[in-house]
Design a protein around this motif. Structure first.
Motif, PDB file in Angstrom:
ATOM      1  N   GLY A 107     -74.304 -14.164  20.444  1.00 25.11           N
ATOM      2  CA  GLY A 107     -73.504 -15.243  20.968  1.00 25.11           C
ATOM      3  C   GLY A 107     -72.019 -15.001  20.986  1.00 25.11           C
ATOM      4  N   PHE A 108     -71.511 -14.148  20.078  1.00 23.84           N
ATOM      5  CA  PHE A 108     -70.064 -14.027  19.952  1.00 23.84           C
ATOM      6  C   PHE A 108     -69.634 -12.616  19.553  1.00 23.84           C
ATOM      7  CE2 PHE A 108     -71.297 -18.372  18.865  1.00 23.84           C
ATOM      8  CZ  PHE A 108     -70.511 -19.104  19.746  1.00 23.84           C
ATOM      9  N   GLU A 109     -68.467 -12.233  20.053  1.00 20.52           N
ATOM     10  CA  GLU A 109     -67.771 -11.050  19.566  1.00 20.52           C
ATOM     11  C   GLU A 109     -66.334 -11.440  19.257  1.00 20.52           C
ATOM     12  OE1 GLU A 109     -67.933  -6.720  20.913  1.00 20.52           O
ATOM     13  OE2 GLU A 109     -66.190  -7.464  22.008  1.00 20.52           O
ATOM     14  N   THR A 110     -65.812 -10.975  18.133  1.00 21.48           N
ATOM     15  CA  THR A 110     -64.415 -11.212  17.782  1.00 21.48           C
ATOM     16  C   THR A 110     -63.731  -9.886  17.489  1.00 21.48           C
ATOM     17  OG1 THR A 110     -65.074 -11.584  15.480  1.00 21.48           O
ATOM     18  CG2 THR A 110     -64.693 -13.531  16.841  1.00 21.48           C
ATOM     19  N   ARG A 111     -62.455  -9.798  17.894  1.00 23.33           N
ATOM     20  CA  ARG A 111     -61.609  -8.650  17.565  1.00 23.33           C
ATOM     21  C   ARG A 111     -60.271  -9.188  17.087  1.00 23.33           C
ATOM     22  NH1 ARG A 111     -65.756  -6.717  17.548  1.00 23.33           N
ATOM     23  NH2 ARG A 111     -66.581  -4.866  18.596  1.00 23.33           N
ATOM     24  N   ASN A 112     -59.646  -8.493  16.150  1.00 27.22           N
ATOM     25  CA  ASN A 112     -58.433  -9.014  15.546  1.00 27.22           C
ATOM     26  C   ASN A 112     -57.573  -7.902  14.984  1.00 27.22           C
ATOM     27  OD1 ASN A 112     -59.688  -8.546  12.778  1.00 27.22           O
ATOM     28  ND2 ASN A 112     -61.109 -10.026  13.682  1.00 27.22           N
ATOM     29  N   LEU A 113     -56.275  -8.165  14.920  1.00 24.28           N
ATOM     30  CA  LEU A 113     -55.320  -7.238  14.322  1.00 24.28           C
ATOM     31  C   LEU A 113     -54.141  -8.019  13.760  1.00 24.28           C
ATOM     32  CD1 LEU A 113     -55.194  -4.350  16.965  1.00 24.28           C
ATOM     33  CD2 LEU A 113     -56.162  -4.200  14.653  1.00 24.28           C
ATOM     34  N   VAL A 114     -53.587  -7.509  12.666  1.00 23.01           N
ATOM     35  CA  VAL A 114     -52.404  -8.074  12.028  1.00 23.01           C
ATOM     36  C   VAL A 114     -51.452  -6.925  11.720  1.00 23.01           C
ATOM     37  CG1 VAL A 114     -51.518  -9.273   9.994  1.00 23.01           C
ATOM     38  CG2 VAL A 114     -53.687  -9.985  11.008  1.00 23.01           C
ATOM     39  N   THR A 115     -50.170  -7.104  12.024  1.00 24.05           N
ATOM     40  CA  THR A 115     -49.170  -6.096  11.678  1.00 24.05           C
ATOM     41  C   THR A 115     -48.409  -6.535  10.432  1.00 24.05           C
ATOM     42  OG1 THR A 115     -47.392  -7.077  12.998  1.00 24.05           O
ATOM     43  CG2 THR A 115     -48.886  -5.547  14.126  1.00 24.05           C
ATOM     44  N   THR A 116     -47.786  -5.586   9.770  1.00 22.18           N
ATOM     45  CA  THR A 116     -47.028  -5.916   8.564  1.00 22.18           C
ATOM     46  C   THR A 116     -45.707  -6.602   8.889  1.00 22.18           C
ATOM     47  OG1 THR A 116     -46.111  -3.673   8.564  1.00 22.18           O
ATOM     48  CG2 THR A 116     -48.068  -4.060   7.204  1.00 22.18           C
ATOM     49  N   ASP A 117     -45.311  -6.620  10.171  1.00 23.65           N
ATOM     50  CA  ASP A 117     -44.072  -7.305  10.541  1.00 23.65           C
ATOM     51  C   ASP A 117     -44.310  -8.724  11.062  1.00 23.65           C
ATOM     52  OD1 ASP A 117     -45.077  -6.912  13.079  1.00 23.65           O
ATOM     53  OD2 ASP A 117     -43.468  -5.592  13.755  1.00 23.65           O
ATOM     54  N   GLY A 118     -45.543  -9.238  10.901  1.00 23.47           N
ATOM     55  CA  GLY A 118     -45.784 -10.646  11.182  1.00 23.47           C
ATOM     56  C   GLY A 118     -46.506 -10.981  12.468  1.00 23.47           C
ATOM     57  N   ARG A 119     -46.797 -10.008  13.317  1.00 21.68           N
ATOM     58  CA  ARG A 119     -47.557 -10.289  14.527  1.00 21.68           C
ATOM     59  C   ARG A 119     -49.048 -10.298  14.211  1.00 21.68           C
ATOM     60  NH1 ARG A 119     -46.299  -5.435  17.875  1.00 21.68           N
ATOM     61  NH2 ARG A 119     -45.751  -4.564  15.819  1.00 21.68           N
ATOM     62  N   SER A 120     -49.810 -11.121  14.916  1.00 22.02           N
ATOM     63  CA  SER A 120     -51.250 -11.159  14.687  1.00 22.02           C
ATOM     64  C   SER A 120     -51.950 -11.728  15.908  1.00 22.02           C
ATOM     65  CB  SER A 120     -51.584 -12.007  13.449  1.00 22.02           C
ATOM     66  OG  SER A 120     -51.108 -13.327  13.597  1.00 22.02           O
ATOM     67  N   ALA A 121     -53.182 -11.321  16.097  1.00 26.76           N
ATOM     68  CA  ALA A 121     -53.961 -11.816  17.231  1.00 26.76           C
ATOM     69  C   ALA A 121     -55.444 -11.746  16.908  1.00 26.76           C
ATOM     70  CB  ALA A 121     -53.670 -11.004  18.486  1.00 26.76           C
ATOM     71  N   VAL A 122     -56.147 -12.808  17.277  1.00 26.24           N
ATOM     72  CA  VAL A 122     -57.608 -12.844  17.212  1.00 26.24           C
ATOM     73  C   VAL A 122     -58.116 -13.246  18.586  1.00 26.24           C
ATOM     74  CG1 VAL A 122     -59.640 -13.933  16.199  1.00 26.24           C
ATOM     75  CG2 VAL A 122     -57.635 -13.454  14.768  1.00 26.24           C
ATOM     76  N   VAL A 123     -59.011 -12.452  19.139  1.00 29.91           N
ATOM     77  CA  VAL A 123     -59.637 -12.746  20.426  1.00 29.91           C
ATOM     78  C   VAL A 123     -61.145 -12.850  20.204  1.00 29.91           C
ATOM     79  CG1 VAL A 123     -60.137 -11.891  22.754  1.00 29.91           C
ATOM     80  CG2 VAL A 123     -57.837 -11.612  21.784  1.00 29.91           C
ATOM     81  N   ALA A 124     -61.754 -13.920  20.715  1.00 26.82           N
ATOM     82  CA  ALA A 124     -63.202 -14.087  20.648  1.00 26.82           C
ATOM     83  C   ALA A 124     -63.757 -14.286  22.046  1.00 26.82           C
ATOM     84  CB  ALA A 124     -63.564 -15.285  19.774  1.00 26.82           C
ATOM     85  N   VAL A 125     -64.906 -13.695  22.312  1.00 19.22           N
ATOM     86  CA  VAL A 125     -65.618 -13.936  23.564  1.00 19.22           C
ATOM     87  C   VAL A 125     -66.969 -14.545  23.233  1.00 19.22           C
ATOM     88  CG1 VAL A 125     -64.454 -12.205  24.970  1.00 19.22           C
ATOM     89  CG2 VAL A 125     -66.404 -11.522  23.557  1.00 19.22           C
ATOM     90  N   THR A 126     -67.496 -15.315  24.179  1.00 17.79           N
ATOM     91  CA  THR A 126     -68.683 -16.123  23.901  1.00 17.79           C
ATOM     92  C   THR A 126     -69.964 -15.472  24.410  1.00 17.79           C
ATOM     93  OG1 THR A 126     -68.434 -17.411  25.932  1.00 17.79           O
ATOM     94  CG2 THR A 126     -67.283 -18.213  23.975  1.00 17.79           C
ATOM     95  N   GLY A 127     -70.009 -14.156  24.333  1.00 17.74           N
ATOM     96  CA  GLY A 127     -71.208 -13.410  24.679  1.00 17.74           C
ATOM     97  C   GLY A 127     -71.067 -11.996  24.168  1.00 17.74           C
TER      98      GLY A 127
END
Length: 374
Positions: free
Chosen positions: A334-354
């Motif tokens: 049902g789902f896939e998630t990918r994520n990254l965080v940098t030590t300088d404060g940037r971050s992102a989480v992306v999820a898809v519904t398949g």
């Protein structure tokens, strides 16, 4: 449950390890920085064919923005986060290490006598450290339980006790001698969860909740109860296609026990991002355990690119725009998630519904996270 390869490749009807997908940000993602994340999600839905996508991004300016694409996708909806659960499990184990209750260099046999034996598998030769770093050589129970594309749907309501997962894995011989290579195996993290339970004398889901979810106030993150198949809060529908171009099958209601401490948790993009930010900032572990978690070995097969190294439940990724970021990612029906965080404060989480059904779909989800940070 699994990070990506096995379930995705089963869905695609393939058997080879993913390879060759480039790390470059797709041209469709180019444009003003403030529009990049939305373009990423629209590309995933319109070009790749995912039913929906959602994201939470903290930019270099410190602002957090939520994004969605596709019909019926709520902003910051709950999703099953699959193997991101491993990072939570690793934190619990490493906190117990810091409390003097677990020794990373002690063997699996010491904590779980008699459980890892048979077909050349030997818990007396495998350390807790090797479990967390995916260098144990233990076979992955995914390879035993998921042998046909249809299994992604057919087993979605099956309940698996943790020992059943371990026993399935041990029907196969080890892939290599402990400590000599790196290979992703969900079996490692089910064993890590069992060790944490044995030492803490409480369920692993309760320990994750008490030690991480509650202190960080992750209000939309939870450990599903035994037999719990519905998502509790606002959420998109999750789908599986058993082959490229096949119809999407709704598997939103499913039993996540097949992931257990390797992949059972439910969260939202914002909560998952907040967890990873706190972890990378050193707010969950003592310095010695933080250093251990972030000491990596090469893990080229972790993603479709070769720019990954694996620590203890946390991976380091070389960004295409320069610098490193930390994350994990996860896949479950049902789902896939990918994520990254940098030590300088940037971050992102992306999820898809398949679940992706092609290598390009896999690469584009990961590249979407790169683009959001770069």
């Amino acid at each position: 449950m699994t990070r990506n390869r096995r379930m995705i490749l089963v869905a695609a009807g393939a058997s080879a390890v993913l390879a060759g997908a480039g790390a470059a940000v797709p041209a469709a993602f180019a444009g003003p920085a403030r529009d990049t994340a939305q373009q990423q999600l629209d590309h995933l839905v319109q070009a790749d064919g995912f039913p929906g996508a959602l994201a939470s991004v903290r930019g270099a300016d410190g602002r957090v923005r939520e994004y969605t694409s596709g019909r019926g996708v709520p902003a910051n909806g709950q999703v099953r986060i699959g193997s991101n659960t491993k990072t939570f499990t690793a934190v619990v184990v490493l906190q117990l290490v810091g409390e003097g209750k677990i020794d990373l260099d002690q063997t699996v046999e010491h904590y779980l006598p008699g459980i890892v034996r048979g077909n050349g598998n030997d818990g007396a030769r495998i350390t807790v450290h090797q479990l967390l770093q995916q260098t144990s050589g233990l076979p992955d129970y995914d390879d035993v339980l998921f042998t046909r594309p249809e299994d992604l749907v057919g087993l979605s309501h099956a309940y698996f006790e943790p020992r059943r997962l371990i026993d399935a894995a041990l029907t196969k011989p080890p892939g290599f001698a402990p400590g000599t290579q790196w290979e992703y195996s969900n079996t490692n993290y089910v064993l890590a969860g069992l060790i944490a339970e044995r030492v803490a004398q409480r369920p692993i889901g309760e320990e994750i909740t008490r030690r991480i979810i509650e202190p960080l106030r992750l209000r939309d993150t939870y450990w599903p109860g035994v037999g719990e198949q519905r998502l509790r809060g606002r959420h998109p529908q999750g789908y599986v296609a058993v082959a490229p171009g096949a119809p999407w099958v709704d598997v939103t209601e499913m039993d996540p026990s097949l992931g257990w401490s390797a992949g059972q948790l439910v969260s939202t993009p914002a909560d998952l991002r907040a967890f990873l930010e706190a972890l990378v900032a050193g707010k969950l572990l003592e310095p010695a355990q933080q250093k251990a978690m972030m000491t990596t070995v090469p893990a080229a097969a972790f993603e479709p690119t070769e720019h990954w190294d694996y620590g203890l439940g946390l991976a380091r990724h070389a960004l295409p725009c320069g610098g490193d970021a930390w994350g994990h990612g996860g896949d479950i029906q049902g789902f896939e998630t990918r994520n990254l965080v940098t030590t300088d404060g940037r971050s992102a989480v992306v999820a898809v519904t398949g679940l992706p059904t092609t290598e390009q779909m896999v690469a584009d989800v990961s590249n979407a996270v790169d683009a959001a940070l770069c």
